[in-house]
Design a protein around this motif. Structure first.
Motif, mmCIF file in Angstrom:
data_model
loop_
_atom_site.group_PDB
_atom_site.id
_atom_site.type_symbol
_atom_site.label_atom_id
_atom_site.label_comp_id
_atom_site.label_asym_id
_atom_site.label_seq_id
_atom_site.Cartn_x
_atom_site.Cartn_y
_atom_site.Cartn_z
ATOM 1 N N ILE A 181 15.431 -10.941 -18.042
ATOM 2 C CA ILE A 181 15.178 -9.735 -17.331
ATOM 3 C C ILE A 181 16.383 -9.815 -16.136
ATOM 4 O O ILE A 181 16.838 -10.655 -15.719
ATOM 5 N N ASP A 182 16.517 -8.403 -15.453
ATOM 6 C CA ASP A 182 17.468 -8.471 -14.284
ATOM 7 C C ASP A 182 16.952 -7.308 -13.529
ATOM 8 O O ASP A 182 16.839 -6.270 -13.603
ATOM 9 N N THR A 183 16.706 -7.736 -12.344
ATOM 10 C CA THR A 183 16.373 -7.036 -11.104
ATOM 11 C C THR A 183 17.255 -6.939 -10.116
ATOM 12 O O THR A 183 16.928 -6.493 -8.962
ATOM 13 N N LYS A 184 18.339 -7.494 -10.296
ATOM 14 C CA LYS A 184 19.602 -7.633 -9.159
ATOM 15 C C LYS A 184 19.387 -8.597 -8.086
ATOM 16 O O LYS A 184 19.850 -8.647 -7.204
ATOM 17 N N ASN A 185 18.127 -9.514 -8.521
ATOM 18 C CA ASN A 185 17.891 -10.588 -7.493
ATOM 19 C C ASN A 185 17.602 -11.744 -8.592
ATOM 20 O O ASN A 185 16.525 -11.557 -9.072
ATOM 21 N N SER A 186 18.497 -12.944 -8.556
ATOM 22 C CA SER A 186 18.056 -13.824 -9.355
ATOM 23 C C SER A 186 16.962 -14.811 -8.858
ATOM 24 O O SER A 186 16.103 -15.239 -9.791
ATOM 25 N N GLY A 187 16.594 -14.689 -7.559
ATOM 26 C CA GLY A 187 15.445 -15.353 -7.129
ATOM 27 C C GLY A 187 14.086 -14.585 -7.587
ATOM 28 O O GLY A 187 13.116 -15.091 -7.957
ATOM 29 N N ARG A 188 14.068 -13.357 -7.320
ATOM 30 C CA ARG A 188 12.954 -12.555 -7.830
ATOM 31 C C ARG A 188 12.796 -12.498 -9.521
ATOM 32 O O ARG A 188 11.718 -12.507 -10.011
ATOM 33 N N LEU A 235 0.887 -0.975 0.015
ATOM 34 C CA LEU A 235 0.049 -0.051 -0.078
ATOM 35 C C LEU A 235 0.839 1.169 0.030
ATOM 36 O O LEU A 235 0.437 2.388 -0.496
ATOM 37 N N ALA A 236 2.171 1.261 0.317
ATOM 38 C CA ALA A 236 2.894 2.220 0.302
ATOM 39 C C ALA A 236 3.431 2.579 -1.021
ATOM 40 O O ALA A 236 4.514 3.276 -1.197
ATOM 41 N N LYS A 237 3.129 1.563 -1.905
ATOM 42 C CA LYS A 237 3.616 1.960 -3.269
ATOM 43 C C LYS A 237 5.147 1.818 -3.442
ATOM 44 O O LYS A 237 5.833 2.633 -4.053
ATOM 45 N N ILE A 238 5.779 0.837 -2.828
ATOM 46 C CA ILE A 238 7.281 0.792 -2.891
ATOM 47 C C ILE A 238 7.702 0.484 -4.502
ATOM 48 O O ILE A 238 7.078 -0.813 -5.130
ATOM 49 N N GLY A 239 8.605 0.909 -5.090
ATOM 50 C CA GLY A 239 9.084 0.715 -6.325
ATOM 51 C C GLY A 239 10.031 -0.487 -6.358
ATOM 52 O O GLY A 239 10.866 -0.791 -5.654
ATOM 53 N N VAL A 240 9.894 -1.504 -7.322
ATOM 54 C CA VAL A 240 10.972 -2.410 -7.707
ATOM 55 C C VAL A 240 11.256 -2.320 -9.123
ATOM 56 O O VAL A 240 10.501 -2.757 -10.206
ATOM 57 N N GLY A 241 12.637 -2.018 -9.319
ATOM 58 C CA GLY A 241 13.124 -1.692 -10.756
ATOM 59 C C GLY A 241 13.705 -2.989 -11.394
ATOM 60 O O GLY A 241 14.081 -4.112 -10.785
ATOM 61 N N GLY A 242 13.438 -2.807 -12.620
ATOM 62 C CA GLY A 242 14.153 -4.015 -13.491
ATOM 63 C C GLY A 242 14.494 -3.720 -14.843
ATOM 64 O O GLY A 242 14.091 -2.482 -15.374
ATOM 65 N N GLN A 243 15.354 -4.603 -15.596
ATOM 66 C CA GLN A 243 15.736 -4.220 -16.791
ATOM 67 C C GLN A 243 15.504 -5.375 -17.703
ATOM 68 O O GLN A 243 16.053 -6.641 -17.295
ATOM 69 N N SER A 278 10.657 3.217 -35.968
ATOM 70 C CA SER A 278 11.403 2.481 -35.351
ATOM 71 C C SER A 278 10.758 1.143 -34.606
ATOM 72 O O SER A 278 9.834 1.713 -34.002
ATOM 73 N N LYS A 279 11.201 0.085 -34.563
ATOM 74 C CA LYS A 279 10.638 -0.970 -33.756
ATOM 75 C C LYS A 279 11.657 -1.745 -32.695
ATOM 76 O O LYS A 279 12.747 -1.375 -32.780
ATOM 77 N N VAL A 280 11.028 -2.270 -31.688
ATOM 78 C CA VAL A 280 11.507 -2.985 -30.797
ATOM 79 C C VAL A 280 10.831 -4.347 -30.427
ATOM 80 O O VAL A 280 9.752 -4.235 -30.388
ATOM 81 N N SER A 281 11.762 -5.248 -30.127
ATOM 82 C CA SER A 281 11.147 -6.535 -29.780
ATOM 83 C C SER A 281 11.838 -6.933 -28.471
ATOM 84 O O SER A 281 12.987 -7.149 -28.520
ATOM 85 N N ILE A 282 10.980 -7.280 -27.418
ATOM 86 C CA ILE A 282 11.679 -7.436 -26.169
ATOM 87 C C ILE A 282 11.369 -9.035 -25.338
ATOM 88 O O ILE A 282 10.089 -9.357 -25.680
ATOM 89 N N ASP A 283 12.547 -9.751 -25.467
ATOM 90 C CA ASP A 283 12.222 -11.322 -24.768
ATOM 91 C C ASP A 283 11.737 -11.040 -23.429
ATOM 92 O O ASP A 283 12.412 -10.503 -22.512
ATOM 93 N N LEU A 284 10.591 -11.516 -22.935
ATOM 94 C CA LEU A 284 10.049 -11.383 -21.856
ATOM 95 C C LEU A 284 10.665 -12.462 -20.678
ATOM 96 O O LEU A 284 10.332 -12.222 -19.593
ATOM 97 N N THR A 285 11.545 -13.256 -21.212
ATOM 98 C CA THR A 285 12.020 -14.187 -20.205
ATOM 99 C C THR A 285 13.543 -13.467 -19.728
ATOM 100 O O THR A 285 14.137 -14.334 -19.036
#
Length: 206
Positions: free
Chosen positions: A80-87, A40-48, A71-78
């Protein structure tokens, strides 16, 4: 002082010889990041996203419209990097993996510079990106800024617009304790790329 004045005069001469124009050159690389929100505090979790395929409309152009629109972009959904491999695994298994398709695809369809300020050209405005995710396409306006050869655009997507309700419910259930029962449907997104300007007349950058 004389050296500086000479340089300015030389540059002005070259620009004039180039028809008062400008050459913008973009790289093939685009960095795409996001920030999701929990509790509820709306804490952000970033990723790339780490596997992004970018197809520029043009490598060179006279302005941002020539260069970027189309210009076009295609992003592989699988990938990602959130600096936490488990996440990362949790997100891929319980959110991205629940969406239809294996990519997020985007196309820049329009760009509009903000109005001049105090008679001077500005290098910010809005870029419209058509984003396709979970078999749904939505045009998302993103505010852009260009400074020091870095073109950066930021916007917000609503997962409900992409019919990602079930995927959102699934990740909220999987992370119920960590998220304290709340995973937000709005996600901040950002992309950036390098655009080098050569012999530019600021009047031409749009």
């Amino acid at each position: 002082m004389r050296k500086t004045l000479f340089s300015i005069v030389t540059l002005a001469t070259l620009v004039s010889a180039n028809g008062g124009g400008c050459t913008l050159v973009q790289s093939n690389d685009v960095n795409v990041t996001w920030k999701a929100y929990k509790t509820l505090a709306k804490i952000g979790v970033g990723g790339q996203f780490t596997d992004v395929k970018y197809t520029p409309n043009k490598k060179e152009g006279k302005n941002f419209t020539d260069l970027l629109v189309g210009s076009k972009v295609s992003i592989d959904l699988t990938k990602i990097d959130t600096k936490n491999s488990g996440r990362d695994k949790t997100l891929v298994d319980n959110f991205f993996g629940k969406l239809n398709g294996k990519t997020i695809d985007g196309t820049i369809i329009a760009i509009k510079r903000d109005k001049n300020k105090d008679g001077k050209k500005v290098y910010h405005g809005v870029v419209d990106v058509n984003i396709t995710m979970n078999s749904q396409s939505v045009t998302v306006p993103m505010k852009y800024n260009y400074k020091d050869e870095n073109f950066k655009a930021k916007g917000t997507i609503d997962l409900f617009d992409f019919s990602a309700n079930e995927a959102l419910k699934n990740i909220n259930k999987s992370c119920f304790a960590l998220h304290k029962g709340k995973t937000w449907n709005d996600v901040s997104i950002e992309f950036s790329t390098t655009i080098k300007a050569t012999l530019c007349n600021s009047e031409t950058k749009k």
